[in-house]
Design a protein around this motif. Structure first.
Motif, PDB file in Angstrom:
ATOM      1  N   ALA A 141       0.841  -1.201   0.000  1.00  0.00           N
ATOM      2  CA  ALA A 141       0.000   0.000   0.000  1.00  0.00           C
ATOM      3  C   ALA A 141       0.878   1.255   0.000  1.00  0.00           C
ATOM      4  CB  ALA A 141      -0.918  -0.002   1.213  1.00  0.00           C
ATOM      5  N   GLU A 175      -6.338  -4.508  -2.192  1.00  0.00           N
ATOM      6  CA  GLU A 175      -6.886  -3.150  -2.142  1.00  0.00           C
ATOM      7  C   GLU A 175      -5.983  -2.230  -2.980  1.00  0.00           C
ATOM      8  OE1 GLU A 175      -7.900  -1.673   1.743  1.00  0.00           O
ATOM      9  OE2 GLU A 175      -8.327  -3.670   2.523  1.00  0.00           O
ATOM     10  N   ASN A 178      -6.241  -2.911  -6.796  1.00  0.00           N
ATOM     11  CA  ASN A 178      -7.471  -2.339  -7.343  1.00  0.00           C
ATOM     12  C   ASN A 178      -7.302  -0.852  -7.655  1.00  0.00           C
ATOM     13  OD1 ASN A 178     -10.266  -2.239  -8.040  1.00  0.00           O
ATOM     14  ND2 ASN A 178     -10.722  -1.438  -6.009  1.00  0.00           N
ATOM     15  N   MET A 179      -6.798  -0.114  -6.668  1.00  0.00           N
ATOM     16  CA  MET A 179      -6.671   1.333  -6.875  1.00  0.00           C
ATOM     17  C   MET A 179      -5.571   1.655  -7.885  1.00  0.00           C
ATOM     18  SD  MET A 179      -7.497   2.929  -3.112  1.00  0.00           S
ATOM     19  CE  MET A 179      -6.802   1.618  -2.103  1.00  0.00           C
ATOM     20  N   LEU A 182      -7.090   1.026 -11.238  1.00  0.00           N
ATOM     21  CA  LEU A 182      -8.192   1.975 -11.428  1.00  0.00           C
ATOM     22  C   LEU A 182      -7.663   3.348 -11.836  1.00  0.00           C
ATOM     23  CD1 LEU A 182     -11.333   2.067 -10.911  1.00  0.00           C
ATOM     24  CD2 LEU A 182     -10.789   2.879  -8.606  1.00  0.00           C
ATOM     25  N   TRP A 183      -6.566   3.745 -11.193  1.00  0.00           N
ATOM     26  CA  TRP A 183      -6.011   5.083 -11.421  1.00  0.00           C
ATOM     27  C   TRP A 183      -4.761   5.050 -12.297  1.00  0.00           C
ATOM     28  CZ3 TRP A 183      -6.426   5.979  -5.443  1.00  0.00           C
ATOM     29  CH2 TRP A 183      -7.795   6.121  -5.104  1.00  0.00           C
TER      30      TRP A 183
ATOM     31  N   MET B 153      -8.388  12.604  -0.010  1.00  0.00           N
ATOM     32  CA  MET B 153      -8.863  11.321  -0.525  1.00  0.00           C
ATOM     33  C   MET B 153      -9.710  10.615   0.516  1.00  0.00           C
ATOM     34  SD  MET B 153      -5.256   9.160  -0.546  1.00  0.00           S
ATOM     35  CE  MET B 153      -5.888   7.766  -1.455  1.00  0.00           C
ATOM     36  N   ILE B 180     -10.169  13.010  -4.330  1.00  0.00           N
ATOM     37  CA  ILE B 180     -10.138  11.673  -4.907  1.00  0.00           C
ATOM     38  C   ILE B 180     -11.119  10.749  -4.190  1.00  0.00           C
ATOM     39  CG2 ILE B 180      -8.671   9.680  -5.413  1.00  0.00           C
ATOM     40  CD1 ILE B 180      -6.253  11.639  -5.236  1.00  0.00           C
ATOM     41  N   ASP B 181     -12.088  10.254  -4.940  1.00  0.00           N
ATOM     42  CA  ASP B 181     -12.985   9.222  -4.424  1.00  0.00           C
ATOM     43  C   ASP B 181     -12.247   7.895  -4.395  1.00  0.00           C
ATOM     44  OD1 ASP B 181     -15.443  10.442  -3.851  1.00  0.00           O
ATOM     45  OD2 ASP B 181     -16.029  10.467  -5.958  1.00  0.00           O
ATOM     46  N   THR B 182     -12.210   7.265  -3.248  1.00  0.00           N
ATOM     47  CA  THR B 182     -11.571   5.951  -3.157  1.00  0.00           C
ATOM     48  C   THR B 182     -12.638   4.868  -3.104  1.00  0.00           C
ATOM     49  OG1 THR B 182     -11.624   5.886  -0.756  1.00  0.00           O
ATOM     50  CG2 THR B 182      -9.695   6.904  -1.767  1.00  0.00           C
ATOM     51  N   PRO B 183     -12.266   3.647  -3.452  1.00  0.00           N
ATOM     52  CA  PRO B 183     -13.165   2.529  -3.143  1.00  0.00           C
ATOM     53  C   PRO B 183     -13.257   2.357  -1.619  1.00  0.00           C
ATOM     54  CG  PRO B 183     -11.351   1.854  -4.607  1.00  0.00           C
ATOM     55  CD  PRO B 183     -11.022   3.209  -4.090  1.00  0.00           C
ATOM     56  N   PHE B 189      -6.230   2.555   1.217  1.00  0.00           N
ATOM     57  CA  PHE B 189      -6.023   3.984   0.902  1.00  0.00           C
ATOM     58  C   PHE B 189      -5.319   4.739   2.026  1.00  0.00           C
ATOM     59  CE2 PHE B 189     -10.681   4.544   2.107  1.00  0.00           C
ATOM     60  CZ  PHE B 189     -10.523   5.467   3.137  1.00  0.00           C
TER      61      PHE B 189
END
Lengths: 343, 452
Positions: A141, A175, A178-179, A182-183, B153, B180-183, B189
């Motif tokens: 992360a 997690e 995914n991000m 996505l980004w 975020m 920033i929209d996070t899941p 995050f």
């Protein structure tokens, strides 16, 4: 380069990456020296541990040298590296001073964290090394966050997040996957699959042992790499790096490797046979492997001996420094808890 | 005849604006028809009819503000002309107020916005009224204008405009690169935020509530708080983790915890828990500028409260300084966040009985301003701490330990702690009220240390 969305390994190697993956004699020799430095350094660390000069946990990188060295060779200035607790090899490959690394292992003032971090917690912004993290999976992360910063700044840099087959089962890894996809963040996930998460083999801990496929459900491409072959590592690293740097998002490299020593110094490694370890050492050793390539490239035994001598000198110097550097001053106890100046 | 009542559309809604009627008198409606739009402080919501019939009378016209929950807003005649016996609230059903709450005194009256007074500002500094919610928003907006490394975020912070509307209009001003929209992925995050901070950015990570941050606590503590030290000062994490903390209203045990003591325990973190709008703004601005990792504990029940705030450019409140919000000589009440309002009301009640309480608002939990508390206790010789969290190993326990250590000779009575009862917060309205600190409990504790 055409990529399926299934995360399958590409069939061709090194093609059309836009990065010159050719490895010449000089570079091979450099790889040899860097890998040998890691091995000799780690052997000496093991020795100092046995002498009681290094305390706590100490996870050696012996056997996995080709990964840190091969990957380092394709990095650009400003790229970042982040890894878990088996971090000495990465620090040396990144160019950190062996003296400071060894002195941190002995908990001395001359250590890279001035003795306050230890084996698992060293950092060096100069060389792009962001640790050194003791919580399994946390670096994934964090490394994705480094990539987020690159993306935000638009600096063209890539972050390389290393983790093992054990960390690959942590939730935060997915997690982050995914991000990152996505980004479209510029991050390369390097899974150092050394077959054992501490004492648990991948077969006993992973429902899908092909870790390069772990990005499939996030549409992240991945490939399996012979992590015992520094040239193969470099080639795959170049592909992954190019993919991430060009704005296509993350990439997964599963490095098939093996650690020769136990998980940490206190691990007798009873969960695998001596024959298994010997088999890898005699048939797949990354340093033997590069020696063969060097011989084919016309490098003589004498040339290698010169390198061996140089490495021996560097390690001896590091050990001496780590032994003689004083312990941190007691006044260091309360420094670096907070930064003073508001910005 | 069926009554249509103003519905409660969120756990904390007490009133709202009846923005629009979508039906008129004489219209025939079916169950499920949208009949009106209601604006809460968080969102505009559609109201559906529960029963069918003919709208006989609209009693609250469109555009009416501050319509209390359960107000009769319209009357519906049943299609067969028969009148229904029980009143029906529009869906979603309004929570009936507990008819005879045994602890009625525990539910405090809405906090009156007191005139702003800051000894550090010149007298006559102009003020304006603003909600805590907008004060937080303004703080973020101002700091984002000031420093392009700052970004926000979190879940629903951008397109949805914030789960509690704290980030309202930030997306419009700053774009999706910086908002920033996070899941739904707190662990991930939060870790990415810390990584970005290590690389030199200044993230604001919003947790929809601090309760969800338990998924992310490893990164807050192990990655953000400890790395400066472990790296010998090389790696900094200038990051703000923020969101609502503590108990909202009737949301149950998993959504109602006060984390001040948890994070207050960790060296390397600074922990802030403001009470009013001025502190919310000034301290959040200071937090964003601070080079250290910050835990910023807001309170959902305070978001909608309006306070006076100094109308000055760049209002920043220093971290680590408590504020004496009411002078007194007989007993010191120490509180933070929403409990400051309770303590001020308790002080008012005590004054009526001739006890002059001094109210100290901690504002920052770590580093804690023990000096201000001690100075107050030297004057009053009596101490009551108030916190929304549990007592054991709590913020009050820390204050009492410090005062015992450094102010022992000044104490005329053993200090008392007011805190949540030692149980997971219950859902039932009466049990919830019994569990949480109340003005009544503070008054009782204050009288006890005064031997009254």
């Amino acid at each position: 380069m055409a990529r399926t969305r299934k995360g399958e390994a590409p069939t061709e190697k090194g093609a059309d990456t836009g990065v010159n993956a050719f490895v010449g004699k000089e570079e091979l020799l450099k790889f040899y020296q860097d890998m040998l430095l890691i091995r000799r350094f780690e052997e000496r660390a093991g020795q100092l541990y046995g002498m009681g000069l290094i305390g706590g946990f100490c996870h050696l990188y012996i056997g996995q040298e080709a990964i840190a060295v091969g990957m380092q060779s394709i990095q650009h200035k400003g790229d970042q590296i982040i890894t878990g607790y088996r971090d000495h090899g990465h620090m040396l490959a990144a160019g950190m001073d062996p003296k400071e690394v060894m002195a941190e292992l002995t908990g001395r003032a001359g250590g890279s964290s001035r003795g306050k971090g230890g084996s698992m917690h060293m950092f060096d912004i100069e060389t792009g090394f962001y640790g050194g993290h003791g919580i399994v999976g946390a670096q994934v992360a964090l490394g994705t966050g480094l990539a987020l910063a690159n993306h935000y700044k638009g600096n063209g840099n890539v972050s390389y997040a290393y983790f093992g087959d054990g960390a690959a089962n942590q939730g935060q890894v997915y997690e982050s996957f995914n991000m990152a996809q996505l980004w479209k963040l510029p991050v390369v996930y390097v899974i150092e699959n050394n077959q054992y998460a501490m004492g648990t083999s991948v077969e006993r801990s992973a429902s899908e042992t092909a870790f390069h496929k772990r990005g499939v459900s996030f549409r992240i491409p991945g490939e399996e790499v012979d992590g015992m072959d520094v040239v193969a590592v470099r080639e795959a690293g170049a592909r992954a790096s190019e993919h991430a740097r060009s704005g296509q998002g993350p990439y997964i490299l599963e490095m098939k490797t093996y650690r020769y020593r136990g998980h940490s110094m206190s691990d007798p490694a009873k969960y695998r046979t001596k024959e298994e370890v010997d088999e890898v050492k005699t048939t797949r050793d990354p340093i033997d492997h590069i020696k063969e390539r060097l011989a084919a490239a016309g490098v003589t035994e004498d040339d290698l001996k010169t390198v061996d001598g140089e490495v021996k000198r560097i390690v001896a110097e590091a050990a001496e420094f780590a032994r003689t550097s004083p312990e941190p001053d007691p006044s260091e106890l309360y420094t670096d808890v907070y930064l003073e100046a508001a910005e | 005849m069926t009554d249509i009542l103003m519905p409660a559309l969120s756990p904390t809604m007490e009133e709202g604006t009846l923005a629009k009627w979508l039906v008129k008198e004489g219209d025939t409606i079916k169950a499920g028809d949208v009949i009106a739009e209601i604006e809460t402080d968080k969102a505009t919501m559609e109201v559906e009819a529960v029963d069918e019939g003919v709208i006989e009378a609209i009693l609250v016209p469109a555009g009416s503000e501050n319509v209390k929950v359960n107000t009769l807003i319209a009357k519906l005649a049943g299609e067969d002309g028969a009148s229904a016996s029980a009143p029906a609230a529009a869906a979603p059903a309004a929570e009936a107020a507990p008819a005879a709450a045994p602890v009625a005194a525990a539910a405090p009256a809405p906090i009156a916005a007191s005139a702003f007074a800051d000894p550090e500002l010149p007298e006559g500094t102009p003020t304006k009224k603003i909600t805590v919610r907008d004060a937080l928003r303004d703080a973020m907006a101002e700091e984002m204008r000031r420093d392009d490394r700052v970004f926000l975020m979190g879940e629903e912070v951008a397109q949805y405009q914030g789960a509690y509307k704290v980030s309202r209009e930030l997306l419009q001003e700053f774009g999706d690169k910086r908002v920033i929209d996070t899941p739904i992925t707190e662990h991930g995050f939060a870790g990415m935020g810390v990584g970005a901070a290590m690389a030199g950015l200044k993230p604001i990570v919003e947790f929809m509530t601090w309760n969800f941050a338990m998924q992310a606590i490893d990164h807050i503590i192990n990655s953000a708080a400890k790395t400066l030290y472990m790296s010998g000062g090389q790696i900094k994490s200038s990051i703000v983790f923020r969101g609502p903390n503590g108990a909202a209203s009737r949301v149950g045990a998993q959504h109602s915890q006060d984390y001040a003591a948890w994070y207050g325990n960790i060296p390397g973190l600074k922990v802030i828990a403001p009470y009013d709008a001025a502190d919310a703004k000034g301290l959040l601005k200071a937090a964003i500028r601070d080079p250290n990792p910050i835990v910023f504990l807001e309170h959902e029940m305070m978001y909608g409260h309006e306070f006076d705030i100094p109308d000055v450019e760049d209002y920043v409140v220093p971290i680590g300084k408590a504020k004496v919000r009411r002078q007194g000589t007989d007993v010191t009440l120490v509180a933070y966040s929403r409990m400051v309002g309770f303590a001020l009301q308790a002080a008012e009640a005590l004054a009526a009985e001739g006890i002059l309480a001094e109210v100290v608002d901690l504002r920052t939990i770590r580093p804690m301003d023990h000096a201000t508390v001690l100075e107050s206790v030297k004057k009053t010789n009596r101490l009551v701490t108030v916190e929304e969290g549990w007592g054991p190993m709590g913020v009050g326990a820390e204050i009492v330990a410090r005062i015992t250590e450094f102010g022992f000779d000044y104490l005329d009575a053993p200090p008392l702690r007011v805190h949540q009862e030692d149980v997971p917060l219950p859902y039932a309205a009466n049990l919830e009220a019994l569990s949480l600190p109340s003005v009544d409990k503070i008054v009782k504790a204050a009288k006890a240390v005064c031997y009254r």
